[in-house]
Scaffold this motif. Structure first.
Motif, mmCIF file in Angstrom:
data_model
loop_
_atom_site.group_PDB
_atom_site.id
_atom_site.type_symbol
_atom_site.label_atom_id
_atom_site.label_comp_id
_atom_site.label_asym_id
_atom_site.label_seq_id
_atom_site.Cartn_x
_atom_site.Cartn_y
_atom_site.Cartn_z
ATOM 1 N N ALA A 354 3.917 -10.469 0.979
ATOM 2 C CA ALA A 354 3.390 -10.628 2.335
ATOM 3 C C ALA A 354 2.516 -9.460 2.780
ATOM 4 C CB ALA A 354 4.548 -10.803 3.322
ATOM 5 N N GLY A 355 2.172 -8.564 1.857
ATOM 6 C CA GLY A 355 1.457 -7.352 2.247
ATOM 7 C C GLY A 355 0.124 -7.607 2.904
ATOM 8 N N ILE A 356 -0.598 -8.610 2.446
ATOM 9 C CA ILE A 356 -1.908 -8.883 3.023
ATOM 10 C C ILE A 356 -1.757 -9.324 4.475
ATOM 11 C CG2 ILE A 356 -3.902 -10.421 2.881
ATOM 12 C CD1 ILE A 356 -3.287 -10.330 -0.269
ATOM 13 N N GLY A 357 -0.823 -10.225 4.709
ATOM 14 C CA GLY A 357 -0.607 -10.686 6.069
ATOM 15 C C GLY A 357 -0.045 -9.627 6.984
ATOM 16 N N LEU A 358 0.808 -8.740 6.445
ATOM 17 C CA LEU A 358 1.485 -7.736 7.262
ATOM 18 C C LEU A 358 0.721 -6.415 7.354
ATOM 19 C CD1 LEU A 358 5.163 -8.198 5.986
ATOM 20 C CD2 LEU A 358 4.085 -9.248 7.980
ATOM 21 N N ALA A 359 -0.396 -6.298 6.670
ATOM 22 C CA ALA A 359 -1.084 -5.013 6.564
ATOM 23 C C ALA A 359 -1.566 -4.491 7.908
ATOM 24 C CB ALA A 359 -2.268 -5.130 5.600
ATOM 25 N N ALA A 360 -2.133 -5.347 8.734
ATOM 26 C CA ALA A 360 -2.691 -4.877 10.011
ATOM 27 C C ALA A 360 -1.600 -4.274 10.891
ATOM 28 C CB ALA A 360 -3.389 -6.025 10.731
ATOM 29 N N GLY A 361 -0.452 -4.931 10.981
ATOM 30 C CA GLY A 361 0.639 -4.399 11.769
ATOM 31 C C GLY A 361 1.248 -3.159 11.159
ATOM 32 N N THR A 362 1.328 -3.140 9.830
ATOM 33 C CA THR A 362 1.871 -1.972 9.139
ATOM 34 C C THR A 362 1.017 -0.740 9.399
ATOM 35 O OG1 THR A 362 2.889 -3.310 7.400
ATOM 36 C CG2 THR A 362 2.415 -1.012 6.872
ATOM 37 N N GLY A 363 -0.297 -0.888 9.263
ATOM 38 C CA GLY A 363 -1.188 0.239 9.500
ATOM 39 C C GLY A 363 -1.079 0.768 10.920
ATOM 40 N N ARG A 364 -1.017 -0.151 11.872
ATOM 41 C CA ARG A 364 -0.930 0.258 13.282
ATOM 42 C C ARG A 364 0.397 0.977 13.543
ATOM 43 N NH1 ARG A 364 -2.472 -1.722 18.355
ATOM 44 N NH2 ARG A 364 -1.477 -0.393 19.915
ATOM 45 N N LEU A 365 1.511 0.419 13.028
ATOM 46 C CA LEU A 365 2.814 1.030 13.278
ATOM 47 C C LEU A 365 2.904 2.403 12.635
ATOM 48 C CD1 LEU A 365 5.705 0.932 14.344
ATOM 49 C CD2 LEU A 365 6.354 -0.341 12.287
ATOM 50 N N LEU A 366 2.439 2.527 11.398
ATOM 51 C CA LEU A 366 2.508 3.823 10.735
ATOM 52 C C LEU A 366 1.653 4.860 11.451
ATOM 53 C CD1 LEU A 366 3.042 4.883 7.249
ATOM 54 C CD2 LEU A 366 0.868 5.638 8.218
ATOM 55 N N ALA A 367 0.463 4.453 11.874
ATOM 56 C CA ALA A 367 -0.412 5.394 12.585
ATOM 57 C C ALA A 367 0.218 5.825 13.904
ATOM 58 C CB ALA A 367 -1.781 4.760 12.819
ATOM 59 N N ASP A 368 0.844 4.893 14.615
ATOM 60 C CA ASP A 368 1.525 5.261 15.863
ATOM 61 C C ASP A 368 2.597 6.314 15.604
ATOM 62 O OD1 ASP A 368 0.007 3.483 17.319
ATOM 63 O OD2 ASP A 368 1.574 1.958 17.484
ATOM 64 N N LEU A 369 3.403 6.073 14.576
ATOM 65 C CA LEU A 369 4.503 6.992 14.280
ATOM 66 C C LEU A 369 3.982 8.357 13.839
ATOM 67 C CD1 LEU A 369 6.830 4.514 12.350
ATOM 68 C CD2 LEU A 369 7.196 5.405 14.661
ATOM 69 N N LEU A 370 2.980 8.365 12.985
ATOM 70 C CA LEU A 370 2.483 9.621 12.441
ATOM 71 C C LEU A 370 1.779 10.457 13.499
ATOM 72 C CD1 LEU A 370 1.033 10.025 8.890
ATOM 73 C CD2 LEU A 370 0.079 11.328 10.782
ATOM 74 N N THR A 371 1.103 9.795 14.433
ATOM 75 C CA THR A 371 0.357 10.531 15.457
ATOM 76 C C THR A 371 1.195 10.813 16.705
ATOM 77 O OG1 THR A 371 -0.507 8.487 16.426
ATOM 78 C CG2 THR A 371 -1.820 9.529 14.685
ATOM 79 N N GLY A 372 2.402 10.270 16.761
ATOM 80 C CA GLY A 372 3.245 10.508 17.919
ATOM 81 C C GLY A 372 2.994 9.577 19.076
ATOM 82 N N ALA A 373 2.227 8.505 18.865
ATOM 83 C CA ALA A 373 1.990 7.523 19.922
ATOM 84 C C ALA A 373 3.223 6.632 20.095
ATOM 85 C CB ALA A 373 0.770 6.673 19.583
ATOM 86 N N ASP A 374 3.287 5.944 21.215
ATOM 87 C CA ASP A 374 4.366 4.980 21.396
ATOM 88 C C ASP A 374 4.211 3.872 20.357
ATOM 89 O OD1 ASP A 374 5.405 6.340 23.566
ATOM 90 O OD2 ASP A 374 4.235 5.182 25.028
ATOM 91 N N PRO A 375 5.247 3.605 19.566
ATOM 92 C CA PRO A 375 5.099 2.609 18.495
ATOM 93 C C PRO A 375 4.893 1.211 19.050
ATOM 94 C CG PRO A 375 7.374 3.357 18.643
ATOM 95 C CD PRO A 375 6.575 4.240 19.544
ATOM 96 N N VAL A 376 3.987 0.482 18.427
ATOM 97 C CA VAL A 376 3.652 -0.859 18.862
ATOM 98 C C VAL A 376 4.789 -1.835 18.607
ATOM 99 C CG1 VAL A 376 2.607 -1.488 16.641
ATOM 100 C CG2 VAL A 376 1.802 -2.592 18.742
ATOM 101 N N LEU A 377 5.730 -1.438 17.766
ATOM 102 C CA LEU A 377 6.850 -2.288 17.363
ATOM 103 C C LEU A 377 8.047 -1.387 17.088
ATOM 104 C CD1 LEU A 377 7.112 -5.419 16.614
ATOM 105 C CD2 LEU A 377 6.948 -4.660 14.235
#
Length: 395
Positions: A354-377
């Protein structure tokens, strides 16, 4: 060090590319490394599924719903930033249809769809007659069906290439033919650099997006994870006239095969057309390590089940078959987030097919966590220190 990247992403498949794009959009300087060419591993062997239909209620379904919302806007933004040709990914919100071929399967399918509707998924129970109106070449043996209007498809190599092009346009780098050999630590024990075949790359964080090879890289980094390869095979037909297969269509057995823990061969039918007119036919799942032998009995099993669902395919020549390895996590959930054992090491893997389908959300969630933003999920279900991931990892 001055001029060094903030983050190095290991793996230039669609998940690594999505993480790199999201991080660069958040203002981080990113370098992506891959031992091969970008999108030449698992992503290049994918079908391009962007599905909500095959996810049972729970964290993965929530990630799938998020990704399905993000993909269209993400691709539209890339087209505006890079131009339509550089950002073309053949996005097709064609919808999906799941068909049952027996009364028991039809009842189970209807019950599964009801649980998804409770979580906000558009899942429409339809009659066999309506299913055949939507897909005229379906077998008359269909006993029940569910229509999923939000299922979609894209071309995975093009999508990954567009994401990486955005990283470059924002000042990042993509280095192919560069093997990741491990991480260097500073005096506190945190990540200080990625060691590669081309020399060390000083950085503040490393993202392990190595797909089915993520377990091996994690072990090399000194923070092992139980991520294993699970092989799958896809058949590609000769080009067909438009309308033979109009949506992504699969049989009700597919959901069970996705969630199975069985290492032995399992096949279930997934049929979909492409922009080029070919039809992609899957799917198989088996854990055979990294053995890439193409087995004739697997191809026959896939073809036989596809012809049972779409009898018209019996007369269609198969041009080729290709296989790939999916990153399998024992508890069937992706791994997204920081590694508590090694500060500066992050993981984005374990998505299996499911990586192709889940990639957009994965990238956003990881970036939120790494940058200290409020996580989207809620990130808790995808945390690295889950018992299932650590129990089977190399000591």
């Amino acid at each position: 060090m001055p001029g060094s990247p903030d983050v190095v992403v290991v793996g230039a498949g669609v998940v690594g590319a999505a993480c790199a794009e999201a991080l660069s959009a958040a203002g981080r300087r990113v370098v992506v490394v891959d031992r091969g060419a970008p999108a030449s591993g698992t992503t290049g062997a994918g079908e391009g599924n962007v599905l909500v239909s095959d996810k049972e209620p729970g964290p993965e379904l929530e990630l799938a719903k998020l990704s399905r919302r993000l993909w269209p806007d993400l691709l539209a933004g890339l087209r505006e930033e890079l131009g339509p040709r550089a950002a073309e990914a053949e996005w097709d919100p064609k919808g999906g249809l799941v068909a049952a071929l027996g009364d028991t399967d039809a009842e189970a399918l209807a019950a599964f769809a009801a649980t998804q509707r409770d979580q906000g998924v558009r899942a429409e129970d339809i009659t066999p007659e309506h299913a055949r109106e939507l897909e005229p070449h379906l077998t008359p043996r269909v006993s029940g069906a569910v229509l999923y209007p939000d299922d979609a498809q894209l071309q995975p190599v093009l999508a990954a290439t567009a994401l990486l092009a955005a990283v470059r346009a924002r000042g990042g780098e993509v280095r192919g033919r560069t093997s990741a050999l491990g991480v260097r630590r500073d005096r506190s024990g945190a990540v200080a650099a990625l060691a590669t075949s081309g020399g060390d790359i000083p950085c503040g964080a490393v993202v392990n997006a190595c797909g089915p090879w993520a377990g091996a890289f994690a072990e090399t980094a000194g923070a092992p994870l139980d991520i294993r390869p699970r092989r799958g095979v896809v058949l590609v037909t000769a080009p067909l006239p438009p309308g033979i297969v109009r949506r992504k269509v699969y049989d009700a057995d597919y959901v069970g095969a996705v969630g199975s823990d069985d290492a032995d061969l399992q096949t279930s039918t997934v049929v979909e057309s492409t922009a080029a007119g070919t039809v992609l036919i899957g799917s198989s799942r088996e854990r055979v390590g990294f053995d890439d032998t193409m087995r004739v009995h697997v191809l026959r099993a896939i073809a036989r089940k596809a012809a049972a669902l779409f009898p018209v395919l019996e007369r269609v020549p198969v041009m080729r078959a290709y296989g790939g390895f999916r990153p399998y996590a024992p508890d069937h959930l992706p791994v997204i987030g920081p590694d508590p054992r090694l500060p500066g090491l992050w993981h984005a893997t374990g998505h299996e097919g499911a990586g192709i389908g889940l990639a957009a959300g994965t990238g956003r969630l990881l970036a939120d966590l790494l940058t200290g933003a409020d996580p989207v999920l809620d990130p808790a279900p995808f945390r690295v220190d889950r018992p299932a991931l650590l129990a089977g990892a190399p000591a």
